[in-house]
Design a protein around this motif. Structure first.
Motif, PDB file in Angstrom:
ATOM      1  N   HIS A   1       0.842  -1.201   0.000  1.00 24.30           N
ATOM      2  CA  HIS A   1       0.000   0.000   0.000  1.00 24.30           C
ATOM      3  C   HIS A   1       0.875   1.247   0.000  1.00 24.30           C
ATOM      4  N   GLN A   2       0.665   2.103  -1.006  1.00 22.18           N
ATOM      5  CA  GLN A   2       1.501   3.280  -1.206  1.00 22.18           C
ATOM      6  C   GLN A   2       0.619   4.500  -1.419  1.00 22.18           C
ATOM      7  N   LEU A   3       1.012   5.623  -0.813  1.00 22.93           N
ATOM      8  CA  LEU A   3       0.286   6.892  -0.949  1.00 22.93           C
ATOM      9  C   LEU A   3       1.235   7.931  -1.524  1.00 22.93           C
ATOM     10  N   LEU A   4       0.781   8.624  -2.560  1.00 25.27           N
ATOM     11  CA  LEU A   4       1.567   9.686  -3.186  1.00 25.27           C
ATOM     12  C   LEU A   4       0.794  10.995  -3.101  1.00 25.27           C
ATOM     13  N   VAL A   5       1.452  12.018  -2.591  1.00 28.13           N
ATOM     14  CA  VAL A   5       0.878  13.361  -2.531  1.00 28.13           C
ATOM     15  C   VAL A   5       1.477  14.145  -3.701  1.00 28.13           C
ATOM     16  N   VAL A   6       0.662  14.452  -4.683  1.00 25.74           N
ATOM     17  CA  VAL A   6       1.111  15.059  -5.944  1.00 25.74           C
ATOM     18  C   VAL A   6       0.850  16.560  -5.873  1.00 25.74           C
ATOM     19  N   MET A   7       1.897  17.354  -6.081  1.00 23.39           N
ATOM     20  CA  MET A   7       1.796  18.806  -5.962  1.00 23.39           C
ATOM     21  C   MET A   7       1.782  19.448  -7.351  1.00 23.39           C
ATOM     22  N   SER A   8       0.738  20.214  -7.641  1.00 17.53           N
ATOM     23  CA  SER A   8       0.664  21.007  -8.868  1.00 17.53           C
ATOM     24  C   SER A   8      -0.101  22.290  -8.527  1.00 17.53           C
ATOM     25  N   SER A   9      -0.830  22.861  -9.482  1.00 19.79           N
ATOM     26  CA  SER A   9      -1.633  24.049  -9.210  1.00 19.79           C
ATOM     27  C   SER A   9      -2.797  24.083 -10.197  1.00 19.79           C
TER      28      SER A   9
ATOM     29  N   ARG B   1       3.507   3.205   3.219  1.00 21.33           N
ATOM     30  CA  ARG B   1       4.519   4.232   2.997  1.00 21.33           C
ATOM     31  C   ARG B   1       3.888   5.340   2.158  1.00 21.33           C
ATOM     32  N   ALA B   2       4.488   6.508   2.271  1.00 20.91           N
ATOM     33  CA  ALA B   2       3.966   7.671   1.558  1.00 20.91           C
ATOM     34  C   ALA B   2       5.135   8.498   1.045  1.00 20.91           C
ATOM     35  N   ALA B   3       4.846   9.294   0.021  1.00 24.57           N
ATOM     36  CA  ALA B   3       5.876  10.148  -0.572  1.00 24.57           C
ATOM     37  C   ALA B   3       5.217  11.405  -1.119  1.00 24.57           C
ATOM     38  N   LEU B   4       6.005  12.463  -1.153  1.00 19.04           N
ATOM     39  CA  LEU B   4       5.576  13.756  -1.667  1.00 19.04           C
ATOM     40  C   LEU B   4       6.307  14.007  -2.978  1.00 19.04           C
ATOM     41  N   VAL B   5       5.567  14.231  -4.058  1.00 26.42           N
ATOM     42  CA  VAL B   5       6.146  14.443  -5.388  1.00 26.42           C
ATOM     43  C   VAL B   5       5.909  15.898  -5.776  1.00 26.42           C
ATOM     44  N   PHE B   6       6.986  16.631  -6.042  1.00 25.16           N
ATOM     45  CA  PHE B   6       6.889  18.058  -6.354  1.00 25.16           C
ATOM     46  C   PHE B   6       8.096  18.463  -7.191  1.00 25.16           C
ATOM     47  N   ASN B   7       8.094  19.710  -7.646  1.00 19.67           N
ATOM     48  CA  ASN B   7       9.184  20.256  -8.445  1.00 19.67           C
ATOM     49  C   ASN B   7      10.096  21.100  -7.567  1.00 19.67           C
TER      50      ASN B   7
ATOM     51  N   LEU C   1       4.620  22.510   3.158  1.00 19.20           N
ATOM     52  CA  LEU C   1       4.862  23.921   2.874  1.00 19.20           C
ATOM     53  C   LEU C   1       6.143  24.103   2.066  1.00 19.20           C
ATOM     54  N   PHE C   2       7.168  23.377   2.429  1.00 21.03           N
ATOM     55  CA  PHE C   2       8.429  23.409   1.684  1.00 21.03           C
ATOM     56  C   PHE C   2       8.212  23.001   0.223  1.00 21.03           C
ATOM     57  N   ALA C   3       7.425  21.937   0.005  1.00 17.97           N
ATOM     58  CA  ALA C   3       7.143  21.495  -1.365  1.00 17.97           C
ATOM     59  C   ALA C   3       6.302  22.519  -2.115  1.00 17.97           C
ATOM     60  N   MET C   4       5.351  23.155  -1.428  1.00 13.72           N
ATOM     61  CA  MET C   4       4.521  24.168  -2.072  1.00 13.72           C
ATOM     62  C   MET C   4       5.346  25.370  -2.506  1.00 13.72           C
ATOM     63  N   LYS C   5       6.255  25.802  -1.660  1.00 11.26           N
ATOM     64  CA  LYS C   5       7.087  26.959  -2.005  1.00 11.26           C
ATOM     65  C   LYS C   5       8.033  26.623  -3.159  1.00 11.26           C
ATOM     66  N   GLU C   6       8.604  25.425  -3.135  1.00 13.76           N
ATOM     67  CA  GLU C   6       9.470  25.004  -4.235  1.00 13.76           C
ATOM     68  C   GLU C   6       8.681  24.943  -5.542  1.00 13.76           C
TER      69      GLU C   6
END
Length: 295
Positions: free
Chosen positions: A89-97, A180-186, A237-242
């Protein structure tokens, strides 16, 4: 069959007037096209100036926000917290806009997510929490059943800690039991470059089972939960600012390229318009001279 062929036959007969119209654009058509491209260039230049101002602000806000991310990651690194990658079981938090016209900033995140799913294989169940409508719109085409929650109305203003806390509370109170979980961002690198990054997120069970967690012997369950909530919000917040800084820089670069392309198109259309107008004037002069000579 004869009726069909007789009905279709006239459609194959070329019309002289249509061939002349399609062969060369009139002065009016070129003038309208030139006007529309000029208006588009004005818009792209304005968007470039706005994005440049927003990028400067986002870059200033990124420096203190990085300290949140560094501080949140330091605890997990010192305690040597790790997830078991073999669990299904895997959770991904995908950051976009919600905003576009910024190059491949959103599609790069989605490509990374899809590549990660293919890498895990069929034995891994992956669920998404999507921030922003752009990534959600792409993922809904093929992976709509994997989306648990999504957040919209994001990207029109600079991200704040309350926005990150809202996403963190959703993750903490999630009904889905993930291993497990992960945050995917730029991650912002420079004005013309960014890197799609994956940052692990840990639940309290993974922290308590860490090898060096016993170094922090004064931490009870309540303190651990509070710190985990704060560190999760800090990482988001760090991922959002990046991501916001990467988006504004990419939009500024994209609008600059669009303005240059519009300028080149304006030059070509202006040359075509002048040549066509000269050809019309020459043809009219020839008709006048021919008529005068005939008299």
């Amino acid at each position: 069959m004869e009726a069909i062929l007789s009905r279709a036959a006239p459609l194959l007969v070329p019309q002289c007037g249509q061939i002349q119209t399609r062969g060369m654009a009139t002065l009016k058509e070129i003038r309208l096209r030139l006007k529309s491209v000029t208006n588009i260039q004005k818009i792209t230049k304005s968007m470039k100036m706005v994005s440049a101002a927003k990028y400067a602000k986002a870059e200033r806000e990124l420096k203190p926000a990085r300290q949140y991310g560094i501080g949140a990651k330091a605890f997990y690194q010192k305690a040597e917290v790790a997830d078991e990658k073999n669990k299904p079981h895997q959770l991904l938090v995908v950051m976009s806009s919600d905003r576009g016209l910024c190059g491949g900033i959103h599609s790069s995140v989605v490509k990374y997510v899809k590549a990660k799913i293919e890498e895990g294989g069929s034995g891994i169940e992956t669920k998404f929490i999507v921030v922003g409508d752009k990534a959600k719109g792409i993922l809904q085409r093929t992976l709509s059943s994997n989306i648990l929650y999504s957040f919209n109305d994001y990207g029109k203003r600079p991200p704040t800690f309350s926005d990150a806390a809202l996403v963190a509370n959703m993750i903490m109170n999630l009904d889905y039991k993930y291993d497990r979980a992960a945050l995917v961002f730029n991650t912002f690198k420079s004005v013309i470059s960014y890197i799609t990054t994956e940052l692990p997120l840990y639940n309290p069970d993974a922290v308590q089972s860490a090898q060096k967690f016993n170094l922090y012997d004064s931490i009870d369950d309540e303190v651990l939960r509070s710190y985990n909530e704060f560190s999760l919000a800090s990482l988001i917040l760090f991922a959002m600012k990046e991501g916001a800084c990467s988006e504004q820089s990419s939009r500024m670069t994209a609008m600059d390229a669009a303005s240059k392309n519009a300028g080149e198109m304006i030059g070509k259309l202006t040359l075509t318009f002048n040549r066509t107008r000269q050809a019309v004037i020459t043809r009219e002069l020839i008709e006048i001279i021919s008529g005068a000579a005939a008299l």
